[in-house]
Design an enzyme around this catalytic site. Structure first.
Site, PDB file in Angstrom:
ATOM      1  N   GLY A   1       3.900   9.670   6.001  1.00  0.00           N
ATOM      2  CA  GLY A   1       4.374   8.460   5.338  1.00  0.00           C
ATOM      3  C   GLY A   1       3.265   7.495   5.038  1.00  0.00           C
ATOM      4  N   HIS A   2       3.635   6.225   4.927  1.00  0.00           N
ATOM      5  CA  HIS A   2       2.664   5.170   4.621  1.00  0.00           C
ATOM      6  C   HIS A   2       3.312   3.840   4.952  1.00  0.00           C
ATOM      7  CE1 HIS A   2      -0.895   3.455   2.782  1.00  0.00           C
ATOM      8  NE2 HIS A   2      -1.281   4.654   2.361  1.00  0.00           N
TER       9      HIS A   2
ATOM     10  N   SER B   1       0.786  -1.230   0.000  1.00  0.00           N
ATOM     11  CA  SER B   1       0.000   0.000   0.000  1.00  0.00           C
ATOM     12  C   SER B   1       0.818   1.280   0.000  1.00  0.00           C
ATOM     13  CB  SER B   1      -0.946   0.005   1.199  1.00  0.00           C
ATOM     14  OG  SER B   1      -2.021  -0.879   0.982  1.00  0.00           O
TER      15      SER B   1
END
Length: 446
Positions: free
Chosen positions: A292-293, A57
Site C-alpha cells: 500500500g501507501h 503521496s
C-alpha cells in the site's frame, strides 16, 4: 460489520477532531463502505462515498502503476535510464543523473533530492521541472540506500508524458482511472470540481476544534501527490493490484503486479515502512506482508493497504492532519476483530530516554544542520531536550530512543509522531546523516 465499522470510525473521528472521513473494506468478496462527518468543519455538507479527499503521496502508487502499464506494453523497460525518457536530464551539466534507472526512481533508491520545487509554484510544466532538476545533482551513489523523493515521481510524470505524448493527467485518466471507474480530480485546478472535495483541516495540540486550511501543493508536483479521490476508489485501485478485476491482465499483467510488489534492493525505508517495492510500500503483519501507501497533506491524510494472500483491501481518507492518529486507532480495532492489517511498527522502547547530564556531548554528536537538496533540517539543544525545525515553520520536539533512533512530535499541530534516526560515523560517534520521513539529509555543519 458495517454498523460496527461506522461506530468505530465515528468514535475515532470524534476523539481526534477529524471533521469527516471515509473507510472502505473489501474482504471475502464483499465490500463495506462507511462514512462519517462533514466535508468542512462548521458546515452541513455531509461526507458521502462520492466525496473526494486529497490523497497526497498515495498518488505515487497511481503514477507507478501507469509506468508499469507502459512497461507491459513494451514502451519502456524498468531498467532503462530515466534520462532516455526524460530528455531534459541528458544535459551535459547533469552527468550524475545519466546512470539513474526508472527502477531506482520507483523504489526511492535513485539518490534524487527529496522535494525540489520550481520558483513559480503555479508552473505546472513537467518539462521545465525536469530541466530544473538537472541542476540538482545526487545525494549519493544510485541504488545504495533509500531516500524518499517527491522529485523522482515528478520526473516519472514527465517520462509518462514523453513516452505517451500526453499530459500526465490525461495518461492517468485514460490508462488507469476511467477503466477502473474512478472520476479523477486534481484539487490544484480550481476550475475542476467534477465531484465534491473535502476541505483540509489542522488541529492544534491541547484540543480545540479543527481549523480549515488551504491545500498547498506546487502544480508541478501533481504526479507525486496531486490526486484526490475517495476510499471506494482506492479499494478499486487495490483490487486491480490484487488481480481481482475483470480486466486485470489487460490493465496490469500479473508479472508487472508482482514486479511492483517485490522488495527492492537497498530500499530500507526506516521510519516509513518495513520495506519498499516499485511504487508500493511493504508492511508487516502477523498474517504476512501487506502492500500500500500512505499520504499526508497539510490538513488531510489517506491510507491504503491490501493483502495479496487473502485478497483483502482497506482504505481510509480523512480531512484533518490528525487522521494519522485515527488510522492507528482503526488498525488496532481491526486487529482486535481478527483482521491483522499491515502497518509499520518500528518497535521502539516504551519510553524515551532523557538526555544525559552532559548535554555538550549530545550537542557535539547530533546538533547541527542537515541538508537534502533544497530541504534543510536544523537540530538544536533546548531546555526540554532536542528540537528540530525545517525553515518552513515546522518545529518538532525530538525524543531519543537509544543512542540514535528518535521520535519527532510537532509542536504546532496534533499529529502522530514520526520515527527517525541519526546515522553516525562508527569511528567518532558523530551524526553524519539524519533520516526523517524517509528522507536522508547529510550533516553539513555541527
Amino acid at each position: 460489520m458495517d454498523a460496527h465499522l461506522t461506530t468505530r470510525l465515528t468514535a475515532a473521528a470524534r476523539d481526534h477532531a477529524v471533521p469527516g472521513a471515509q473507510l472502505t473494506l473489501h474482504r471475502d468478496g464483499r465490500t463495506s463502505s462507511v462514512v462519517t462527518g462533514v466535508t468542512r468543519a462548521g458546515g452541513t455538507d455531509p461526507v458521502t462515498p462520492e466525496t473526494a479527499f486529497a490523497l497526497g503521496s498515495v498518488t505515487k502508487a497511481f503514477t507507478a502503476t501507469v509506468v508499469a502499464q507502459l512497461a507491459a506494453d513494451g514502451d519502456i523497460d524498468l531498467d532503462d535510464r530515466i534520462a532516455e525518457h526524460v530528455p531534459e536530464l541528458s544535459s551535459p551539466a547533469a552527468p550524475e543523473l545519466s546512470s539513474v534507472t526508472i527502477r531506482q526512481v520507483l523504489s526511492h533508491t535513485a539518490a534524487l533530492v527529496a522535494d525540489h520545487e520550481l520558483d513559480n509554484h503555479e508552473d505546472a510544466s513537467l518539462i521545465r521541472y525536469a530541466a530544473s532538476v538537472a541542476n540538482t545533482g545526487l545525494l549519493n551513489a544510485p541504488g545504495t540506500c533509500f531516500s524518499y523523493s517527491n522529485t523522482g515521481y515528478n520526473l516519472l510524470g514527465r517520462a509518462i508524458e514523453y513516452v505517451t505524448d500526453m499530459k500526465w493527467r490525461a495518461a492517468l485518466e485514460n490508462f488507469l482511472l476511467r477503466p477502473l471507474g474512478i472520476e479523477p480530480l486534481l484539487p490544484q485546478d480550481s476550475a475542476d470540481r467534477s465531484r465534491p472535495l473535502a476541505t483540509c483541516h489542522t488541529v492544534r495540540p491541547g484540543g480545540g476544534p479543527a481549523q480549515p486550511v488551504g491545500l498547498f501543493l506546487p502544480h508541478s508536483w501533481a504526479p507525486a501527490g496531486g490526486l484526490a479521490a475517495g476510499a471506494d476508489d482506492l479499494v478499486r485501485f487495490a483490487r486491480l493490484h490484487l488481480g481481482d478485476h475483470p480486466d486485470a491482465e489487460v490493465l496490469l499483467p500479473g508479472e508487472l503486479r508482482a514486479e511492483l510488489a517485490r522488495p527492492a534492493p537497498g530500499a530500507d525505508a526506516f521510519g516509513m515502512a518495513d520495506g519498499w517495492g516499485l511504487g508500493l510500500a511493504r508492511y508487516d503483519s502477523p498474517d504476512g506482508v501487506w502492500l500500500g501507501h500512505d499520504g499526508t497533506v497539510d490538513g488531510g491524510t489517506a491510507h491504503l493497504r491490501f493483502h495479496p494472500a487473502s485478497g483483502t483491501a482497506l482504505a481510509l481518507t480523512t480531512n484533518a492532519g490528525t487522521g494519522t492518529l485515527l488510522w492507528a486507532d482503526l488498525v488496532a480495532a481491526l486487529r482486535e476483530l481478527g483482521l491483522a492489517v499491515g502497518d509499520y511498527r518500528p518497535g521502539l522502547p516504551a519510553t524515551a530516554q532523557p538526555l544525559p547530564t552532559d548535554r555538550a556531548a549530545v550537542a557535539d554528536r547530533l546538533v547541527g544542520e542537515y541538508r537534502n537538496g533544497d530541504t534543510s533540517f536544523s537540530v538544536r539543544s533546548h531546555p526540554t531536550g532536542l528540537r528540530l525545525s525545517d525553515g518552513t515553520g515546522l518545529v518538532a520536539e525530538l525524543a531519543l530512543h537509544g543512542q540514535s533512533v528518535f521520535t519527532a512530535r510537532r509542536l504546532d499541530a496534533r499529529e502522530a509522531a514520526w520515527t527517525g534516526r541519526f546515522v553516525t560515523d562508527p569511528a567518532t560517534g558523530e551524526a553524519v546523516v539524519l533520516q526523517l520521513g524517509g528522507r536522508s539529509a547529510r550533516r553539513t555543519a555541527a
